[in-house]
Write an enzyme that holds these catalytic residues in place. Structure first.
Site, PDB file in Angstrom:
ATOM      1  N   GLU A   1      -1.866   7.874  -5.552  1.00 47.91           N
ATOM      2  CA  GLU A   1      -2.086   7.118  -6.786  1.00 47.91           C
ATOM      3  C   GLU A   1      -3.561   6.976  -7.126  1.00 47.91           C
ATOM      4  O   GLU A   1      -3.917   6.547  -8.217  1.00 47.91           O
ATOM      5  CB  GLU A   1      -1.492   5.715  -6.662  1.00 47.91           C
TER       6      GLU A   1
ATOM      7  N   HIS B   1       0.183  -0.506  -9.986  1.00 50.21           N
ATOM      8  CA  HIS B   1      -0.606  -1.354  -9.078  1.00 50.21           C
ATOM      9  C   HIS B   1      -1.012  -2.656  -9.784  1.00 50.21           C
ATOM     10  O   HIS B   1      -2.165  -3.079  -9.732  1.00 50.21           O
ATOM     11  CB  HIS B   1      -1.851  -0.594  -8.615  1.00 50.21           C
TER      12      HIS B   1
ATOM     13  N   ARG C   1       0.847  -1.181   0.000  1.00 49.31           N
ATOM     14  CA  ARG C   1       0.000   0.000   0.000  1.00 49.31           C
ATOM     15  C   ARG C   1       0.886   1.236   0.000  1.00 49.31           C
ATOM     16  O   ARG C   1       1.902   1.303   0.693  1.00 49.31           O
ATOM     17  CB  ARG C   1      -0.924   0.027   1.227  1.00 49.31           C
TER      18      ARG C   1
END
Length: 328
Positions: A262, A294, A233
Site C-alpha cells: 500500500e 488507511h 499493519r
C-alpha cells in the site's frame, strides 16, 4: 526548536497550527514531500523532523538526518516499524511517537469494515445508485451471539473488544500480555481463537513475530465463513495466501484498512494512473472484500490528539524531560 514537517496534507497543517499557538517556541515548516533518503537532506538546519507511517525512515534516511544534525524524529503515529530504531539510537537521535491518539477511532472503523463487508454495503450503495433495488448477493449474518476473536488487546484491541461486547458477541482474545480491564474477555491460544471465531480482528503491531501472522496455515485453522478485519499493519497478512483463501471461499467477508504494497498509495490520489501492482485490483475484484485507505485514525478527535501529543513530545525533548512516548 525548528521542526520540518514531512508529507503535509491540508488537514495536518490545520490541526497542528491550531495547537501550535500554545507552544510559541516551536517553529514548524511544512513540506508536501514524504521523508525518504532523497528528501532527508532538506532537514539541514532543523532540530527535528516529523514523519507519518508511510515515510521511509530506514537506515539511509536516519544516516542522512544524522549528517544534517537532526536530534529528534517525531512520529505522528503509534507504529514505528518503518524506522531504523537501532541506527537512530547509535547516532543519539531520539524517536518519539503518539501511542494512544484515539483507540476508539480505529476500533470503530474496524467494526464499520466488519459490518459493511458482512452486509455488502459497498455493493448496495453502488447498486441503488443505478436504480437496482434487488437483494441478490447481499445476504449477511447477525453478529449478535456470534464469537469475535481479537488479536492484540492493547488500547485499540480493548476498544474493539468493548464494541463487540456491546453487539452481544462472545469475545475471545489472544495476546502475550492480558489486559486486566477486559474481565469479560476469554483469553485463549491463537489456534483456539481462529477455530472458534466468526469475526477475527487484528490489533497488534508489526514485528518479526507477527509478520505474516495470517497465512495459509493460520487461514486453514479458521472457521469456514469467517469475517477477517485488519486495521493494524498490512504486513500482518500474507496477501497471496489471503487471495488463495478468498478464492477457496474460506472467508464470508474481508475488510482491510491496510494491506501489503500500500506504501505508494497511502493518502495519494492515483485515480489517473495505472498502478504497478495488481494486488489491490485482485482484492477489489472479489465482491466480499472491502478496502479503505488507511483511514482508521481519521477523526477530528484523533487528529487533535496526534497534534497535541506530538507537540508536547517536542517540548519535553527540548526541556530534557520524558513523556513515556520515547521509542527505546
Amino acid at each position: 526548536m525548528n521542526i520540518l514537517f514531512y508529507d503535509t496534507k491540508s488537514y495536518d497543517r490545520d490541526s497542528f497550527e491550531e495547537k501550535r499557538c500554545q507552544y510559541p517556541n516551536l517553529k514548524i515548516d511544512y513540506l508536501k514531500s514524504e521523508l525518504t533518503p532523497a528528501t532527508a537532506k532538506l532537514a539541514k538546519g532543523y532540530d527535528a523532523v516529523c514523519a507519518f507511517v508511510n515515510c521511509d525512515v530506514g537506515t539511509e534516511t536516519v544516516e542522512l538526518l544524522h549528517q544534517c544534525q537532526v536530534r529528534l524524529i517525531l512520529l505522528r503515529s503509534a507504529g514505528f516499524n518503518h524506522v531504523d530504531i537501532e541506527k537512530a539510537r547509535a547516532f543519539g537521535i531520539k524517536v518519539m511517537r503518539v501511542p494512544g491518539y484515539s483507540p476508539e477511532a480505529v476500533a470503530e472503523h474496524a467494526m464499520v469494515l466488519a459490518l459493511a463487508a458482512n452486509r455488502r454495503i459497498h455493493k448496495a450503495y453502488v447498486r441503488v445508485r443505478e436504480n437496482d433495488f434487488s437483494l441478490g448477493g447481499m445476504l449477511g449474518f447477525n453478529f449478535y451471539r456470534k464469537t469475535a476473536g481479537i488479536v492484540g488487546t492493547g488500547k485499540i484491541g480493548a476498544a474493539m473488544a468493548r464494541i463487540c461486547k456491546g453487539f452481544g458477541m462472545e469475545v475471545l482474545a489472544y495476546d502475550k500480555y492480558q489486559n486486566p480491564e477486559l474481565d469479560f474477555v476469554e483469553y485463549v491460544s491463537m489456534d483456539e481463537l481462529l477455530a472458534r471465531s466468526e469475526l477475527v480482528s487484528l490489533h497488534c503491531p508489526l514485528t518479526d513475530d507477527t509478520y505474516h501472522l495470517i497465512n495459509r496455515e493460520t487461514i486453514r485453522k479458521m472457521k469456514d465463513g469467517v469475517v477477517l478485519v485488519n486495521t493494524s499493519r498490512g504486513g500482518l497478512v500474507k496477501t497471496e495466501d489471503l487471495i488463495e483463501g478468498i478464492r477457496a471461499r474460506k472467508f464470508f467477508a474481508v475488510g482491510l484498512d491496510v494491506y501489503e504494497e500500500e506504501k505508494r498509495n497511502v493518502y495519494e490520489d492515483r485515480s489517473d494512473e495505472i498502478l504497478e501492482s495488481s494486488v489491490t485490483a485482485r482484492l477489489l475484484s472479489f465482491p466480499n472484500v472491502l478496502i479503505t485507505s488507511h483511514q482508521g485514525f481519521f477523526t477530528e478527535e484523533a487528529l487533535g490528539a496526534i497534534s497535541e501529543t506530538t507537540l508536547k513530545n517536542a517540548v519535553a525533548f527540548e526541556k530534557g524531560e520524558t513523556t513515556g512516548n520515547e521509542v527505546e
